[in-house]
Write a protein that holds these residues in place. Structure first.
Motif, mmCIF file in Angstrom:
data_model
loop_
_atom_site.group_PDB
_atom_site.id
_atom_site.type_symbol
_atom_site.label_atom_id
_atom_site.label_comp_id
_atom_site.label_asym_id
_atom_site.label_seq_id
_atom_site.Cartn_x
_atom_site.Cartn_y
_atom_site.Cartn_z
ATOM 1 N N THR A 141 -1.917 5.447 -9.956
ATOM 2 C CA THR A 141 -1.892 6.376 -9.861
ATOM 3 C C THR A 141 -1.010 7.232 -8.599
ATOM 4 O O THR A 141 -1.103 8.064 -8.073
ATOM 5 C CB THR A 141 -3.105 6.440 -9.752
ATOM 6 O OG1 THR A 141 -4.138 6.137 -10.596
ATOM 7 C CG2 THR A 141 -3.677 8.074 -9.044
ATOM 8 N N THR A 142 -1.150 5.812 -7.308
ATOM 9 C CA THR A 142 -0.753 6.314 -6.445
ATOM 10 C C THR A 142 0.940 6.040 -6.370
ATOM 11 O O THR A 142 1.405 7.016 -5.826
ATOM 12 C CB THR A 142 -0.677 4.608 -5.452
ATOM 13 O OG1 THR A 142 -2.377 4.437 -5.572
ATOM 14 C CG2 THR A 142 -0.428 4.878 -3.885
ATOM 15 N N ARG A 143 1.478 6.416 -7.636
ATOM 16 C CA ARG A 143 2.884 6.288 -7.453
ATOM 17 C C ARG A 143 3.227 5.284 -6.888
ATOM 18 O O ARG A 143 4.754 5.754 -6.035
ATOM 19 C CB ARG A 143 3.687 7.439 -7.479
ATOM 20 C CG ARG A 143 3.676 8.429 -8.664
ATOM 21 C CD ARG A 143 3.730 9.492 -8.906
ATOM 22 N NE ARG A 143 2.868 10.031 -7.956
ATOM 23 C CZ ARG A 143 2.834 11.910 -7.641
ATOM 24 N NH1 ARG A 143 3.336 12.141 -7.858
ATOM 25 N NH2 ARG A 143 1.818 12.368 -6.704
ATOM 26 N N ALA A 144 3.453 4.265 -6.280
ATOM 27 C CA ALA A 144 3.641 3.254 -4.813
ATOM 28 C C ALA A 144 4.970 2.693 -4.813
ATOM 29 O O ALA A 144 5.638 3.087 -4.195
ATOM 30 C CB ALA A 144 2.556 1.813 -4.904
ATOM 31 N N SER A 145 5.278 2.766 -6.457
ATOM 32 C CA SER A 145 6.939 2.021 -6.485
ATOM 33 C C SER A 145 8.137 3.109 -6.372
ATOM 34 O O SER A 145 9.217 3.128 -5.721
ATOM 35 C CB SER A 145 7.061 1.761 -8.217
ATOM 36 O OG SER A 145 5.937 0.589 -8.571
ATOM 37 N N LEU A 146 7.279 4.406 -7.193
ATOM 38 C CA LEU A 146 8.428 5.307 -5.897
ATOM 39 C C LEU A 146 8.235 5.779 -5.276
ATOM 40 O O LEU A 146 9.391 5.858 -4.362
ATOM 41 C CB LEU A 146 7.770 6.952 -6.769
ATOM 42 C CG LEU A 146 8.492 8.129 -7.281
ATOM 43 C CD1 LEU A 146 10.006 8.595 -7.212
ATOM 44 C CD2 LEU A 146 8.172 9.355 -7.177
ATOM 45 N N PHE A 147 7.234 5.627 -4.375
ATOM 46 C CA PHE A 147 7.480 6.198 -2.631
ATOM 47 C C PHE A 147 7.650 4.625 -2.137
ATOM 48 O O PHE A 147 8.748 5.372 -1.415
ATOM 49 C CB PHE A 147 5.758 6.418 -2.420
ATOM 50 C CG PHE A 147 5.812 7.717 -2.767
ATOM 51 C CD1 PHE A 147 6.130 8.700 -2.380
ATOM 52 C CD2 PHE A 147 4.806 8.107 -4.126
ATOM 53 C CE1 PHE A 147 6.261 9.935 -2.468
ATOM 54 C CE2 PHE A 147 4.381 8.967 -4.226
ATOM 55 C CZ PHE A 147 4.790 10.287 -3.641
ATOM 56 N N ALA A 148 8.073 3.666 -2.530
ATOM 57 C CA ALA A 148 8.693 2.613 -2.037
ATOM 58 C C ALA A 148 9.975 2.510 -2.136
ATOM 59 O O ALA A 148 10.988 2.056 -1.168
ATOM 60 C CB ALA A 148 7.693 0.931 -2.304
ATOM 61 N N LEU A 149 10.268 2.811 -3.355
ATOM 62 C CA LEU A 149 11.749 3.267 -3.671
ATOM 63 C C LEU A 149 12.290 3.805 -2.667
ATOM 64 O O LEU A 149 13.334 4.439 -2.298
ATOM 65 C CB LEU A 149 12.024 3.129 -5.146
ATOM 66 C CG LEU A 149 12.171 1.772 -6.014
ATOM 67 C CD1 LEU A 149 12.038 2.696 -7.301
ATOM 68 C CD2 LEU A 149 12.781 0.838 -5.691
ATOM 69 N N LEU A 150 11.621 5.176 -2.700
ATOM 70 C CA LEU A 150 12.131 6.404 -2.317
ATOM 71 C C LEU A 150 12.853 5.969 -0.195
ATOM 72 O O LEU A 150 13.482 5.564 0.340
ATOM 73 C CB LEU A 150 11.323 7.709 -2.339
ATOM 74 C CG LEU A 150 12.113 8.893 -1.316
ATOM 75 C CD1 LEU A 150 13.239 9.339 -1.515
ATOM 76 C CD2 LEU A 150 11.227 9.895 -1.293
ATOM 77 N N LEU A 151 11.992 5.535 0.208
ATOM 78 C CA LEU A 151 11.431 5.285 1.156
ATOM 79 C C LEU A 151 12.298 3.501 1.747
ATOM 80 O O LEU A 151 12.796 3.565 3.041
ATOM 81 C CB LEU A 151 9.964 4.414 1.817
ATOM 82 C CG LEU A 151 9.335 5.112 3.468
ATOM 83 C CD1 LEU A 151 9.115 5.989 3.621
ATOM 84 C CD2 LEU A 151 7.906 3.963 3.630
#
Length: 348
Positions: free
Chosen positions: A8-18
């Protein structure tokens, strides 16, 4: 935890982006900083940081050697040319003879020389004689010992010391012709120190000259000023703003979810805390992924003395990015309101 594990948080996507953002911008700054460090290191290694005062018979070797005790001075030593000397095995190839104060051996690149008793020779000369440190050498002036060797590369330095024999003598024995001082950065401070080595009764016809040992790299700059003036200095601010936008996007894209939760009784402060914890999870992942790259680059591309400052400088970028993301998440959470639920639903 459910939000993180369910996606739900899309943590993987934002972690990769950051992580990609931090790595790219950190790389730019590391290239700039390590370039400055490399140029400063090359300046010192090639003898461009050595300043010499020349006054024939006017230099006090004791004062010159004592300059090495000043803060920021790597080494200092006095020198006097004494004509030529020749070795028995190479009588037709005399070398330039110098007398030097005990501290002068510290001025020479890769010096293995003792401070007294014997000659210091360039490695190339010692190799041509087939001599090793401690071995007795026969010269036309009598036997002497090889006290040590030094490197003298052809990198813009004056050629004289590349084919020479240097005899260390007590600092108070002679009136020397030159005082060498290695200090970087030096500027006017170096010149002022060198003038203190001159005898008070210096003859009026002796005019001291201050020269740079290796002028091929230009004049010494100010490393601190160059560091502050580098083009990548605003990188922490840029990454902080980028992180702020990512944090805003991560929370604002879920505004319908959060407004609905508020409508069913969730408290704003609990929602803020939950969002910050979720944001910490993916920002921490980005910082942790970036840190080993920073450490490797700093330890490989810079000397040991600069490791800490380079690492701290580079870590400011991912840390500011993570801080910006947390701030963005907090701001977005604060602006999501329950009374906008229907408007968020229509937009969705």
């Amino acid at each position: 935890m459910r939000n993180l594990t369910s996606g739900t948080t899309r943590a993987s996507l934002f972690a990769l982006l950051l992580t990609g953002l931090c790595l790219a911008l950190t790389a730019f700054d590391l290239i700039a900083v390590t370039g400055l460090v490399s140029r400063a290191q090359e300046f010192s290694q090639r003898g461009a940081s050595v300043t010499i005062i020349k006054a024939e018979g006017g230099v006090d070797g004791r004062v010159c050697d004592a300059l090495a005790r000043h803060d920021g001075v790597r080494a200092s030593g006095a020198l006097k040319k004494q004509g030529e000397t020749a070795f028995s095995v190479l009588p037709q190839s005399p070398v330039t003879a110098f007398s030097a104060s005990p501290g002068f051996s510290d001025m020479l690149p890769e010096s293995t020389g003792a401070r007294t008793d014997g000659l210091l020779l360039p490695t190339s000369v010692a190799d041509s004689l087939g001599a090793r440190t401690g071995q007795v050498l026969d010269t036309l002036d009598g036997p002497t010992r090889l006290a040590g060797t030094y490197e003298y590369p052809d990198d813009g330095r004056p050629a004289g010391m590349g084919y020479a024999a240097i005899a260390p003598v007590p600092a108070g024995l002679l009136a020397f012709d030159e005082c060498w001082l290695d200090q970087y950065p030096g500027a006017k401070t170096t010149t002022d120190l060198l003038y203190t080595t001159l005898f008070a009764d210096l003859p009026a016809d002796v005019s001291p000259q201050v020269v740079q040992h290796n002028a091929s790299l230009g004049k010494a700059g100010d490393p601190a000023a160059d560091y502050l003036a580098r083009q990548t200095r605003p990188m922490p601010l840029i990454t902080g703003l980028a992180g702020l936008l990512v944090g805003l996007s991560a929370i604002w894209s879920r505004r319908l979810e959060f407004a609905s939760a508020l409508h069913t009784g969730a408290r704003k402060r609990d929602q803020l805390l939950t969002n910050l914890l979720e944001t910490v999870a993916w920002t921490a992942a980005a910082v942790i992924a970036t840190t080993p790259v920073i450490l490797c680059a700093a330890f490989v591309a810079t000397p040991a003395a600069d490791h800490a400052s380079v690492v701290v400088s580079a870590l400011l970028i991912p840390v500011s990015c993570a801080t910006g993301a947390l701030l963005g998440a907090a701001v977005a959470t604060a602006f999501i309101r329950e009374d906008r639920l229907f408007a968020y639903f229509k937009t969705r």
